[in-house]
Enzyme design. Structure first.
Site, short mmCIF file in Angstrom:
data_model
loop_
_atom_site.label_atom_id
_atom_site.label_comp_id
_atom_site.label_asym_id
_atom_site.label_seq_id
_atom_site.Cartn_x
_atom_site.Cartn_y
_atom_site.Cartn_z
N GLU A 1 24.30 22.93 -46.24
CA GLU A 1 23.57 22.32 -45.13
C GLU A 1 24.01 22.89 -43.79
O GLU A 1 23.18 23.18 -42.92
CB GLU A 1 23.78 20.80 -45.13
CG GLU A 1 23.26 20.11 -46.39
CD GLU A 1 24.31 19.94 -47.46
OE1 GLU A 1 24.29 18.91 -48.14
OE2 GLU A 1 25.16 20.86 -47.62
N CYS B 1 27.04 15.48 -48.75
CA CYS B 1 28.30 14.75 -48.82
C CYS B 1 28.51 13.93 -47.56
O CYS B 1 28.00 14.26 -46.48
CB CYS B 1 29.46 15.71 -49.04
SG CYS B 1 29.78 16.83 -47.65
N SER C 1 37.63 44.03 -84.82
CA SER C 1 36.34 43.52 -84.38
C SER C 1 35.72 44.34 -83.25
O SER C 1 34.68 43.94 -82.72
CB SER C 1 36.49 42.06 -83.91
OG SER C 1 37.37 41.99 -82.80
N ASP D 1 44.09 40.57 -81.25
CA ASP D 1 43.25 41.45 -80.43
C ASP D 1 43.90 41.91 -79.13
O ASP D 1 43.45 42.89 -78.54
CB ASP D 1 41.93 40.74 -80.07
CG ASP D 1 41.05 40.49 -81.28
OD1 ASP D 1 41.35 41.05 -82.35
OD2 ASP D 1 40.07 39.74 -81.15
N LEU E 1 40.58 39.18 -71.29
CA LEU E 1 39.90 37.94 -70.89
C LEU E 1 39.72 37.81 -69.38
O LEU E 1 39.69 36.72 -68.83
CB LEU E 1 40.66 36.71 -71.43
CG LEU E 1 40.81 36.61 -72.95
CD1 LEU E 1 41.55 35.35 -73.33
CD2 LEU E 1 39.46 36.67 -73.64
#
Length: 373
Positions: free
Chosen positions: A53, A76, A169, A201, A205
């Site tokens: 806003e 808010c 994988s 692995d 991440l």
């Protein structure tokens, strides 16, 4: 309301979506309209900076007086890192506020609407409520249930396998699908995995700018999601990528030996003890509550193996699954997508609703929501 009002509100919602994450705050957009023309648009970009806003009011300037503000979330009315948006709207001379949805935050929750009405401002809403809720699923769940919105991301072959018997994988899917995962990570407050995935692995991440297909990739990658490892006995090697790379790391542990903790004495990684259930496993619901309430996590991306993924689903803690399918067979000796013990009859099945299917350069992405029984 008429289609014109809906169009302006849709623009406010679209503005809110331009930012990948505003955690722990909700995503909010605002459009200010005077005499049928847009005079200001704003969005909330990061915690501690102007809310949507205020940015829209700054863009509108004097034209905001007597105008209508379309806001994707109830303004808010409390002091946080920034002053209340209700007061900014009142001071600017806004004559009407149209909101998409009420703020589920107990500090607001209708009080913002009342403050505006008490100041003589016309307030209308909700408008396009379902669309507004869709962009703040995590914030809403954290505020109403005290839990994060969890998306379980998995990759599998056409025959439903997620890794070879050896654990290998890389890679089931191609570069486009893996780039899409970067987008999901960037939109998440935390990436959650288990110790077995770390041991097999050694994943990073993290969000990698070079794989993030966005014009502001470098800027987006500066905010790394919290990396969370479920590791009851703290078996993760301190030299793991997930620990060594820049960014915050949190271990969720049971009651590990003191010598295990000592291995991380010189690390910035945090260690949080979680209650355990019979068998020594962590209470996953308690763990998710900690992430929501103590670490303000709205959205969590679960990137784990079949054991933790299955346990989270069976505990009712996963809201949606995102499955990337590579066009290859891995064979019957390969590992299954999920471990879901105890499903012996068709009546025991876990129901999902497919909400999206997309083709990604030869791979496929399926998004499905868990259906609560």
């Amino acid at each position: 309301m008429d289609s014109t009002a809906q169009s302006f509100m849709q623009l406010a919602i679209t503005a809110a979506q331009r930012v990948y994450s505003t955690a722990p705050n909700p995503r909010v957009g605002c459009v200010i309209v005077r005499d049928g023309k847009i005079v200001g648009t704003g969005l909330h970009e990061k915690p501690g900076e102007h809310h949507a806003e205020v940015n829209a009011l700054l863009a509108a300037g004097e034209a905001a007086k007597g105008a209508t503000a379309y806001v994707s979330l109830e303004p808010c009315c409390h002091f946080g890192r920034t002053p209340p948006c209700t007061q900014a709207l009142i001071s600017a001379g806004i004559s009407e506020v149209v909101f998409a949805m009420l703020d589920p935050n107990p500090l607001v929750a209708g009080k913002g609407v009342q403050a505006l009405r008490d100041a003589g401002i016309k307030v209308t809403g909700p408008l396009l409520e379902s669309e507004a809720k869709a962009i703040n699923r995590g914030f809403i769940k954290r505020m109403t249930a005290g839990l994060p919105f969890v998306s379980c991301k998995m990759a599998m072959s056409l025959d439903g396998r997620t890794a070879m018997a050896s654990g290998e994988s890389q890679w089931i899917t191609g570069p486009t699908a893996r780039a899409d995962v970067q987008r999901l990570r960037a939109q998440s407050c935390a990436v959650l995995t288990g110790v077995n995935t770390i041991l097999s692995d050694n994943p990073s991440l993290n969000v990698r700018a070079e794989q993030l297909e966005h014009e502001q990739a470098a800027q987006i990658a500066q905010r790394q999601p919290l990396r969370v490892i479920v590791d009851s006995s703290l078996r993760t090697p301190p030299e793991s990528k997930v620990v060594q790379l820049p960014g915050d790391v949190l271990f969720l542990v049971g009651n590990p030996h003191a010598q295990q903790k000592q291995r991380f004495a010189n690390s910035s990684a945090q260690i949080c003890q979680i209650d355990t259930i019979p068998g020594g496993r962590l209470d996953l619901r308690a763990a998710m509550a900690v992430l929501a309430q103590d670490y303000n996590c709205n959205e969590i991306m679960l990137e784990a193996g079949p054991t933790l993924g299955g346990a989270m689903i069976q505990a009712g803690l996963v809201d949606e699954v995102i499955i990337y399918i590579g066009a290859k067979f891995l064979g019957s000796d390969a590992l299954p997508l999920l471990n879901l013990p105890g499903l012996r009859h068709m009546a025991d099945h876990i129901s999902l609703k497919i909400v999206d299917v997309a083709e990604l350069d030869g791979d496929c992405r399926i998004t499905a929501q868990l259906i609560n029984s």
